[in-house]
Design a protein around this motif. Structure first.
Motif, short mmCIF file in Angstrom:
data_model
loop_
_atom_site.label_atom_id
_atom_site.label_comp_id
_atom_site.label_asym_id
_atom_site.label_seq_id
_atom_site.Cartn_x
_atom_site.Cartn_y
_atom_site.Cartn_z
N GLY A 151 -7.43 -56.35 49.59
CA GLY A 151 -6.93 -57.19 49.11
C GLY A 151 -5.21 -57.49 49.45
O GLY A 151 -5.07 -56.57 50.15
N ASP A 152 -4.60 -58.36 48.92
CA ASP A 152 -3.19 -58.35 49.13
C ASP A 152 -2.80 -58.55 50.47
O ASP A 152 -2.04 -57.67 50.93
CB ASP A 152 -2.36 -57.14 48.46
CG ASP A 152 -2.47 -57.38 46.94
OD1 ASP A 152 -2.37 -58.29 46.52
OD2 ASP A 152 -2.39 -56.08 46.40
N GLY A 153 -3.53 -59.24 51.45
CA GLY A 153 -3.28 -59.63 52.93
C GLY A 153 -4.21 -58.74 53.74
O GLY A 153 -4.24 -59.00 54.97
N THR A 154 -4.85 -57.57 53.29
CA THR A 154 -5.72 -56.67 54.17
C THR A 154 -6.79 -56.51 53.56
O THR A 154 -7.10 -56.08 52.44
CB THR A 154 -4.80 -55.45 54.42
OG1 THR A 154 -3.55 -55.78 55.11
CG2 THR A 154 -5.73 -54.61 55.48
N TRP A 155 -8.05 -56.63 54.28
CA TRP A 155 -9.27 -56.14 53.86
C TRP A 155 -10.07 -55.48 54.77
O TRP A 155 -9.78 -55.58 55.94
CB TRP A 155 -10.12 -57.49 53.70
CG TRP A 155 -9.59 -58.66 52.61
CD1 TRP A 155 -8.82 -59.47 52.75
CD2 TRP A 155 -9.99 -58.53 51.04
NE1 TRP A 155 -8.63 -60.17 51.47
CE2 TRP A 155 -9.34 -59.68 50.51
CE3 TRP A 155 -11.01 -57.76 50.38
CZ2 TRP A 155 -9.50 -59.88 49.08
CZ3 TRP A 155 -11.17 -58.03 49.06
CH2 TRP A 155 -10.40 -59.33 48.47
N LYS A 156 -10.78 -54.65 54.25
CA LYS A 156 -11.83 -53.51 54.99
C LYS A 156 -13.19 -53.82 54.62
O LYS A 156 -13.41 -54.17 53.54
CB LYS A 156 -11.29 -52.03 54.72
CG LYS A 156 -9.97 -51.80 55.08
CD LYS A 156 -9.73 -50.24 55.08
CE LYS A 156 -8.38 -49.91 55.54
NZ LYS A 156 -8.13 -48.48 55.67
N CYS A 157 -13.99 -53.90 55.80
CA CYS A 157 -15.27 -54.26 55.58
C CYS A 157 -16.20 -52.98 56.42
O CYS A 157 -15.89 -52.85 57.71
CB CYS A 157 -15.60 -55.39 56.53
SG CYS A 157 -17.58 -55.94 56.50
N ALA A 158 -16.80 -52.56 55.39
CA ALA A 158 -17.91 -51.46 55.98
C ALA A 158 -19.20 -52.00 56.06
O ALA A 158 -19.73 -52.51 55.09
CB ALA A 158 -17.75 -50.38 54.97
N ALA A 159 -19.82 -52.10 57.18
CA ALA A 159 -21.10 -52.65 57.10
C ALA A 159 -22.14 -51.43 57.92
O ALA A 159 -21.85 -50.82 58.76
CB ALA A 159 -20.85 -53.69 58.55
N THR A 160 -23.31 -51.80 57.43
CA THR A 160 -24.54 -51.33 57.99
C THR A 160 -25.65 -52.26 58.63
O THR A 160 -25.57 -53.28 57.95
CB THR A 160 -25.18 -50.43 56.92
OG1 THR A 160 -24.62 -49.51 56.10
CG2 THR A 160 -26.31 -49.75 57.31
N VAL A 161 -25.93 -51.79 59.92
CA VAL A 161 -26.57 -52.90 60.70
C VAL A 161 -28.05 -52.03 60.69
O VAL A 161 -28.16 -51.12 61.22
CB VAL A 161 -26.03 -53.12 62.11
CG1 VAL A 161 -26.75 -54.16 62.95
CG2 VAL A 161 -24.64 -54.00 61.89
N ALA A 162 -29.00 -53.00 60.22
CA ALA A 162 -30.45 -52.18 60.57
C ALA A 162 -31.24 -53.22 61.21
O ALA A 162 -31.14 -54.47 61.02
CB ALA A 162 -30.81 -51.79 59.05
N THR A 163 -32.42 -52.57 61.63
CA THR A 163 -33.47 -53.29 62.14
C THR A 163 -34.88 -53.02 61.38
O THR A 163 -34.86 -52.17 60.48
CB THR A 163 -33.88 -53.34 63.46
OG1 THR A 163 -34.28 -51.87 63.86
CG2 THR A 163 -32.65 -53.61 64.64
N VAL A 164 -35.86 -53.23 61.70
CA VAL A 164 -37.17 -52.74 60.95
C VAL A 164 -37.42 -51.43 61.31
O VAL A 164 -38.09 -50.52 60.48
CB VAL A 164 -38.38 -53.61 61.44
CG1 VAL A 164 -38.29 -55.07 60.86
CG2 VAL A 164 -38.63 -53.52 62.74
#
Length: 135
Positions: A106-119
């Motif tokens: 927040g406050d101008g900066t955001w971090k996004c941690a993502a998990t990408v999956a298939t079957v």
């Protein structure tokens, strides 16, 4: 919400399955999906005869998902950095990606941690940093 996509190596469309919401521990999460078609322009040159979706395109799918499912109340975001990436298994033509996003900041900066999956299981873990665009 549709965001402008001026230039991207990925032609597949992002669909938000679960819009951003606050969950356990105050963490903001969202889920998106992407169908990886055999017609993606990157396949012919990426291991001819055994096409694999390039890792940079997985990062782009997370980036586009983040733009389509930003944290609640966040203004328009722009990618500032790819902080970390770990590729865990290949993605092939016809795979359906499920992308789980976890937002912090927040406050101008955001971090996004993502998990990408298939079957077949986890395909990648990606951490991106976004800045709020100036009005």
């Amino acid at each position: 919400m549709t965001r402008e996509r001026p230039c991207s190596p990925v032609s597949a469309r992002i669909k938000v399955l679960r819009p951003p919401s606050v969950g356990d521990g105050g963490r903001v999460g969202a889920t998106a999906t992407v169908a990886i078609g055999a017609d993606e322009a990157v396949f012919p040159g990426h291991y001819p005869g055994f096409p694999i979706f390039p890792g940079v395109c997985l990062i782009e799918c997370v980036h586009l998902s983040g733009l389509q499912a930003p944290p609640p109340g966040a203004p328009r975001l722009e990618l500032a950095a790819v902080e970390t990436t770990r590729f865990l298994s290949p993605v092939f033509p016809g795979d359906q990606l499920e992308i789980d996003l976890a937002w912090t900041g927040g406050d101008g900066t955001w971090k996004c941690a993502a998990t990408v999956a298939t079957v077949r299981g986890s395909a990648a873990k990606v951490r991106l940093r976004f800045n709020e665009e100036a009005a």
